[in-house]
Design an enzyme around this catalytic site. Structure first.
Site, short mmCIF file in Angstrom:
data_model
loop_
_atom_site.label_atom_id
_atom_site.label_comp_id
_atom_site.label_asym_id
_atom_site.label_seq_id
_atom_site.Cartn_x
_atom_site.Cartn_y
_atom_site.Cartn_z
N GLY A 1 45.76 52.32 43.84
CA GLY A 1 45.44 50.82 43.88
C GLY A 1 45.02 50.44 45.39
O GLY A 1 44.28 51.33 45.80
N ASN A 2 44.97 49.32 45.48
CA ASN A 2 44.18 48.78 46.95
C ASN A 2 44.96 47.67 47.34
O ASN A 2 45.97 47.23 46.76
CB ASN A 2 42.74 48.58 46.79
CG ASN A 2 42.43 47.44 45.78
OD1 ASN A 2 42.67 46.22 46.12
ND2 ASN A 2 41.90 47.89 44.76
N ARG A 3 44.76 47.29 48.75
CA ARG A 3 45.36 46.14 49.29
C ARG A 3 45.19 44.57 48.84
O ARG A 3 45.84 43.91 49.57
CB ARG A 3 45.63 46.38 50.61
CG ARG A 3 45.84 47.88 51.33
CD ARG A 3 45.63 47.80 52.54
NE ARG A 3 46.46 46.96 53.49
CZ ARG A 3 46.25 46.69 54.83
NH1 ARG A 3 45.21 47.44 55.44
NH2 ARG A 3 46.94 45.68 55.42
N SER A 4 44.44 44.12 48.02
CA SER A 4 43.88 43.36 47.83
C SER A 4 45.27 42.29 46.99
O SER A 4 45.88 42.80 46.35
CB SER A 4 42.88 43.11 46.51
OG SER A 4 42.70 41.92 46.27
#
Ligand code: CTP
Length: 406
Positions: A209-212
């Site tokens: 995933g990512n931090r958005s």
């Protein structure tokens, strides 16, 4: 919005009980709220509740307190008239200019922004009579929120639920923030916004995933609604709830987002890719959970490249003028080039009309409630938006979009 004068209209539907929470949210944010229920609404929630929660007497008919001419004064003095829930009947009467109770009188005399939050059964919402009333009201500048989808009063479910009360309050605050200069300058426009971070499947329990957080995309969707647009939010993983009044298309992976964006953008006026789409996915996702020591050595994860959705949307548009396509660029700068130089290169590479450039070095953007951007346009214009709330940044983006559309 401290001191803002709000008339909260409540029509006769079961969702009237949720309007108590809307009322609380408005008064807690400092609004001066006068509740105007219809006589039918009082069958669901009594006058004592409205008057105790608002700290004011409650009238439903023009005949009460007639010497103060409330049917004229309330509408004239209001900064916002919000009706939640707005039933099919209330919208039919409002669309036809009827004035058979205090609330419909207020709607006729109000010159401030009017927001309706519909709630009814799916069949009633989808009925051509209701849809044409909604279209007429929207055409006149009334902001009719899309109802939420989900469980209705009975066992059935579908579109027709009252949007979440907290989100209705947020929509009202957004309209109040824009104040007397409120412009429904996106009225009649269809907008698709992508938001959040995609999750790329590794095995049945893991993903990349990512931090958005989805905050900037949600603010773009919310502010587009309050400027009159019909908004679809293609939502990957988000830490925040979607705003009231939008059609939500939930997705998880970049590939799901890709299909949803292609399906939804046909016929749209504006597309904003605010989502953080993973550039890579695990090349061969495991069918079962990878166990410790299973491969004998340290596991190595092979990645495959995902499609560039933004570029594909630009290609799919071809020579047509619409949709206007807006990208976001999360940059940190490198040894040779600054954030803006990289942004200009990305704008050219992606071929979109506008690129909103973010400096994401340090912890300056992800999960924060404010942001600082430069909006680059393909025509060479640059609009710098100083550090401000993500809602303000969103409005600045729509200002440039509206200008570019005309
Ligand atoms: N984007 C997209 N599809 C991808 C990756 C990104 O549509 N697979 C979109 C994003 O939503 C954003 C824009 O492209 O609007 C730029 O995203 P960004 O992550 O800044 O750029 P990348 O395309 O990943 O380019 P680079 O890795 O070279 O910075």
């Amino acid at each position: 919005m401290p001191g803002a004068r709000v008339v909260l209209g409540v029509a006769g539907g079961i969702a009237a009980y949720k309007a108590c929470e809307v009322l609380r949210g408005l008064t807690e944010s400092g609004c001066d709220v006068t509740v105007v229920p219809t006589p039918a609404a009082l069958r669901f929630v009594g006058a004592a509740t409205w008057s105790a929660l608002s700290g004011k007497p409650v009238a439903t008919e023009v005949w009460q307190d007639a010497h103060r001419v409330p049917h004229v004064r309330l509408g004239q003095d209001a900064d916002l008239v919000l009706v939640a829930p707005a039933t099919a009947d209330l919208m039919a009467r409002a669309a036809n200019g009827m004035a058979d109770d205090l609330l419909t009188n207020v709607l006729l005399t109000a010159r401030c922004p009017v927001v309706l939050a519909p709630a009814m059964h799916t069949e009633m919402w989808e009925h051509p009579a209701t849809q044409s009333n909604v279209a007429l009201l929207r055409q006149r500048g009334v902001l009719v929120l899309e109802p939420a989808s989900g469980r209705l009063t009975g066992a059935d479910s579908g579109p027709g639920r009252l949007p979440d009360p907290g989100q209705i309050v947020a929509a009202a605050q957004d309209v109040l923030r824009r104040g007397a200069g409120h412009r429904a300058d996106l009225a009649g426009r269809t907008v698709v916004v992508s938001a959040g971070g995609t999750q790329e499947t590794w095995d049945p329990v893991r993903y990349i995933g990512n931090r958005s957080s989805g905050r900037q995309g949600v603010e773009l969707a919310r502010t587009a609604v309050s400027r009159g647009a019909s908004v679809t939010l293609v939502a990957a993983h988000m830490d925040v709830a979607p705003p009231a009044g939008v059609t939500v298309v939930p997705v998880r992976t970049a590939e799901e987002m890709r299909s949803a964006m292609h399906a939804r953008t046909a016929g749209a006026d504006v597309v904003v890719m605010a989502a953080a789409v993973a550039d890579f996915r695990p090349a061969a996702p495991g069918e079962h959970k990878l166990k410790r020591g299973e491969s004998g050595a340290d596991p190595v994860l092979a990645l495959a490249e995902n499609a560039d959705i933004l570029r594909e949307l630009v290609e799919a548009r071809g020579a047509q003028e619409r949709p206007l396509i807006v990208g976001f660029a999360a940059e940190t700068g490198d040894a040779d080039r600054g954030v803006l130089a990289l942004g200009r290169e990305k704008l050219a590479r992606k071929g979109c009309d506008l690129l909103v450039v973010n400096d994401v070095s340090g912890d300056r953007v992800f999960g924060q409630s404010d942001n600082e951007v430069v909006i680059l346009s393909a025509s060479g214009r640059e609009t710098a938006v100083p550090r401000s709330a993500k809602a303000t940044v969103a409005d600045a983006v729509w200002d440039v979009v509206v200008e570019s559309l005309s």
